[in-house]
Design a protein around this motif. Structure first.
Motif, PDB file in Angstrom:
ATOM      1  N   ASN A  78      24.456 -35.995 -38.143  1.00  0.00           N
ATOM      2  CA  ASN A  78      22.744 -35.572 -37.139  1.00  0.00           C
ATOM      3  C   ASN A  78      21.585 -35.881 -38.682  1.00  0.00           C
ATOM      4  O   ASN A  78      21.168 -37.392 -38.118  1.00  0.00           O
ATOM      5  CB  ASN A  78      22.706 -34.749 -36.445  1.00  0.00           C
ATOM      6  CG  ASN A  78      21.214 -34.954 -34.987  1.00  0.00           C
ATOM      7  OD1 ASN A  78      21.616 -36.949 -34.401  1.00  0.00           O
ATOM      8  ND2 ASN A  78      20.422 -34.716 -34.831  1.00  0.00           N
ATOM      9  N   HIS A  79      21.476 -35.521 -39.348  1.00  0.00           N
ATOM     10  CA  HIS A  79      20.455 -35.511 -40.349  1.00  0.00           C
ATOM     11  C   HIS A  79      20.492 -36.963 -41.294  1.00  0.00           C
ATOM     12  O   HIS A  79      19.215 -37.846 -41.724  1.00  0.00           O
ATOM     13  CB  HIS A  79      20.924 -34.497 -41.481  1.00  0.00           C
ATOM     14  CG  HIS A  79      20.511 -33.371 -41.291  1.00  0.00           C
ATOM     15  ND1 HIS A  79      18.979 -32.624 -40.781  1.00  0.00           N
ATOM     16  CD2 HIS A  79      21.070 -32.168 -41.094  1.00  0.00           C
ATOM     17  CE1 HIS A  79      19.380 -31.491 -40.072  1.00  0.00           C
ATOM     18  NE2 HIS A  79      20.364 -31.026 -40.501  1.00  0.00           N
ATOM     19  N   ALA A  80      21.827 -37.835 -40.718  1.00  0.00           N
ATOM     20  CA  ALA A  80      22.078 -39.209 -41.197  1.00  0.00           C
ATOM     21  C   ALA A  80      21.575 -40.316 -40.203  1.00  0.00           C
ATOM     22  O   ALA A  80      21.086 -41.253 -40.149  1.00  0.00           O
ATOM     23  CB  ALA A  80      23.249 -39.717 -42.276  1.00  0.00           C
ATOM     24  N   LEU A  81      21.193 -39.576 -38.845  1.00  0.00           N
ATOM     25  CA  LEU A  81      19.872 -40.425 -38.050  1.00  0.00           C
ATOM     26  C   LEU A  81      19.410 -40.472 -37.696  1.00  0.00           C
ATOM     27  O   LEU A  81      18.871 -41.254 -36.999  1.00  0.00           O
ATOM     28  CB  LEU A  81      21.629 -40.132 -36.439  1.00  0.00           C
ATOM     29  CG  LEU A  81      22.979 -40.426 -36.654  1.00  0.00           C
ATOM     30  CD1 LEU A  81      23.306 -39.392 -35.991  1.00  0.00           C
ATOM     31  CD2 LEU A  81      23.518 -41.868 -37.015  1.00  0.00           C
ATOM     32  N   PHE A 246      12.854 -28.005 -37.510  1.00  0.00           N
ATOM     33  CA  PHE A 246      12.955 -26.717 -38.481  1.00  0.00           C
ATOM     34  C   PHE A 246      13.007 -26.915 -40.024  1.00  0.00           C
ATOM     35  O   PHE A 246      12.473 -26.270 -40.318  1.00  0.00           O
ATOM     36  CB  PHE A 246      13.556 -25.405 -37.543  1.00  0.00           C
ATOM     37  CG  PHE A 246      13.185 -24.131 -36.296  1.00  0.00           C
ATOM     38  CD1 PHE A 246      12.285 -23.968 -36.843  1.00  0.00           C
ATOM     39  CD2 PHE A 246      13.697 -25.022 -35.162  1.00  0.00           C
ATOM     40  CE1 PHE A 246      11.762 -23.160 -35.890  1.00  0.00           C
ATOM     41  CE2 PHE A 246      13.067 -23.695 -33.894  1.00  0.00           C
ATOM     42  CZ  PHE A 246      11.869 -23.195 -34.499  1.00  0.00           C
ATOM     43  N   ASP A 247      14.352 -27.616 -39.821  1.00  0.00           N
ATOM     44  CA  ASP A 247      14.314 -27.939 -41.071  1.00  0.00           C
ATOM     45  C   ASP A 247      13.272 -28.855 -41.524  1.00  0.00           C
ATOM     46  O   ASP A 247      13.320 -28.159 -43.210  1.00  0.00           O
ATOM     47  CB  ASP A 247      15.507 -29.089 -41.234  1.00  0.00           C
ATOM     48  CG  ASP A 247      16.240 -29.763 -42.592  1.00  0.00           C
ATOM     49  OD1 ASP A 247      16.317 -29.506 -43.252  1.00  0.00           O
ATOM     50  OD2 ASP A 247      15.764 -30.966 -42.689  1.00  0.00           O
ATOM     51  N   LYS A 248      12.661 -30.161 -41.446  1.00  0.00           N
ATOM     52  CA  LYS A 248      11.329 -30.507 -42.175  1.00  0.00           C
ATOM     53  C   LYS A 248      10.242 -28.930 -42.176  1.00  0.00           C
ATOM     54  O   LYS A 248       9.434 -29.126 -43.223  1.00  0.00           O
ATOM     55  CB  LYS A 248      10.556 -31.113 -41.041  1.00  0.00           C
ATOM     56  CG  LYS A 248      11.872 -32.455 -40.665  1.00  0.00           C
ATOM     57  CD  LYS A 248      10.855 -34.064 -39.737  1.00  0.00           C
ATOM     58  CE  LYS A 248      12.080 -34.781 -39.495  1.00  0.00           C
ATOM     59  NZ  LYS A 248      11.399 -35.699 -38.726  1.00  0.00           N
ATOM     60  N   VAL A 249       9.802 -28.061 -41.379  1.00  0.00           N
ATOM     61  CA  VAL A 249       8.836 -26.679 -41.987  1.00  0.00           C
ATOM     62  C   VAL A 249       9.952 -26.291 -42.539  1.00  0.00           C
ATOM     63  O   VAL A 249       9.013 -25.512 -43.703  1.00  0.00           O
ATOM     64  CB  VAL A 249       9.314 -26.339 -40.723  1.00  0.00           C
ATOM     65  CG1 VAL A 249       8.168 -24.622 -40.539  1.00  0.00           C
ATOM     66  CG2 VAL A 249       8.065 -27.441 -39.199  1.00  0.00           C
ATOM     67  N   TYR A 250      10.996 -25.615 -42.921  1.00  0.00           N
ATOM     68  CA  TYR A 250      11.134 -24.938 -43.938  1.00  0.00           C
ATOM     69  C   TYR A 250      10.730 -25.848 -45.189  1.00  0.00           C
ATOM     70  O   TYR A 250      10.509 -25.263 -46.048  1.00  0.00           O
ATOM     71  CB  TYR A 250      12.374 -24.715 -43.618  1.00  0.00           C
ATOM     72  CG  TYR A 250      13.261 -23.700 -42.758  1.00  0.00           C
ATOM     73  CD1 TYR A 250      12.312 -22.748 -42.033  1.00  0.00           C
ATOM     74  CD2 TYR A 250      14.678 -23.447 -41.509  1.00  0.00           C
ATOM     75  CE1 TYR A 250      12.661 -21.838 -41.699  1.00  0.00           C
ATOM     76  CE2 TYR A 250      14.692 -23.166 -40.728  1.00  0.00           C
ATOM     77  CZ  TYR A 250      13.703 -22.260 -40.388  1.00  0.00           C
ATOM     78  OH  TYR A 250      13.997 -21.151 -39.306  1.00  0.00           O
TER      79      TYR A 250
END
Length: 253
Positions: A78-81, A246-250
């Motif tokens: 999903n990170h690639a999308l 959360f990924d962007k925050v981390y």
């Protein structure tokens, strides 16, 4: 496209959860012709957006070209999308069709049976699926035709006011990782929050307990976040934008 049909067997159990439990997809209206709601003055909405916001027209071609290739990979991510230009990608290929089922239907597959669904995917994917996946006029497509990328709160307000004025339905997406495909729907104005202002890189605030404890909340609520943090025995807080997962925050901190 044969590899996409082949991926159906791996994804069917997850996407089946979507068509079994998402009534908003089952009841979606049939696909509109190209130029969805061209009767509206979209320039009125555009004129009220901030300079960094954007409203774009989207189509099946965007989904096919930007999203489908990832599902040919051994382990689709999903990170690639998330950051694809049209903002239409979903975590499973078939979520782009009503009830996660590319077979053409004018009523959300309400007259179909589980046996028919299984026959499309087991023991091997039905060869017809390739044709369904390639058909840009397929009435089962469940893709929005207008996508707004808001940048600030006023963009969201303008979109909701415009939608209310013209009785438009709105769908909202952040990362679009809903396993039911609930982040978007055809015949809606999609608000894709992925480009909304990111506050977390500079959003960490140390809360002054001595100054804030035992005080009333300010009328403008400016001290409310710190008061809530202190009440939970946390000495700091972080401001997060509406499009930050959360990924962007981390990564930001």
């Amino acid at each position: 496209m044969a590899s996409f049909a082949g991926a159906a067997r791996r994804l069917f159990l997850l996407t089946a959860l979507g068509f079994a439990s998402n009534p908003s997809l089952v009841n979606a209206a049939s696909a509109p012709p190209s130029g969805w709601r061209d009767d509206l003055h979209w320039t009125d909405l555009i004129s009220k957006l901030s300079p960094s916001a954007s409203l774009i027209d989207t189509s099946y071609e965007n989904y096919r070209d930007e999203c489908s290739p990832e599902f040919s990979e051994q382990s689709p991510s999903n990170h690639a999308l998330i950051d694809q230009p049209a903002g239409m990608c979903l975590p499973h290929l078939f979520l782009g069709w009503e009830t996660s089922w590319p077979r053409p239907s004018d009523n959300g597959h309400l007259n179909e049976t589980v046996d028919r669904a299984l026959s499309d995917f087991y023991p091997e994917p039905n060869p017809e699926l390739d044709g369904f996946l390639l058909d840009e006029t397929n009435p089962s497509l469940n893709l929005p035709s207008k996508v707004l990328f808001p940048s600030v709160a006023s963009d969201v307000v303008a979109a909701i006011q415009f939608a209310k004025e013209h009785s438009l339905e709105i769908s909202v997406k952040n990362s679009g990782h809903s396993f039911q495909g609930a982040a978007q729907k055809k015949n809606t104005l999609l608000l894709n929050m992925n480009r909304y202002t990111h506050y977390s890189p500079t959003g960490i605030t140390d809360c002054d307990a001595a100054a804030l404890l035992d005080t009333a909340v300010a009328k403008d609520l400016s001290d409310q976040p710190c008061l809530l943090s202190l009440a939970k025995n946390k000495s700091s807080m972080i401001r997060v934008g509406g499009g930050e997962n959360f990924d962007k925050v981390y990564r930001a901190v």
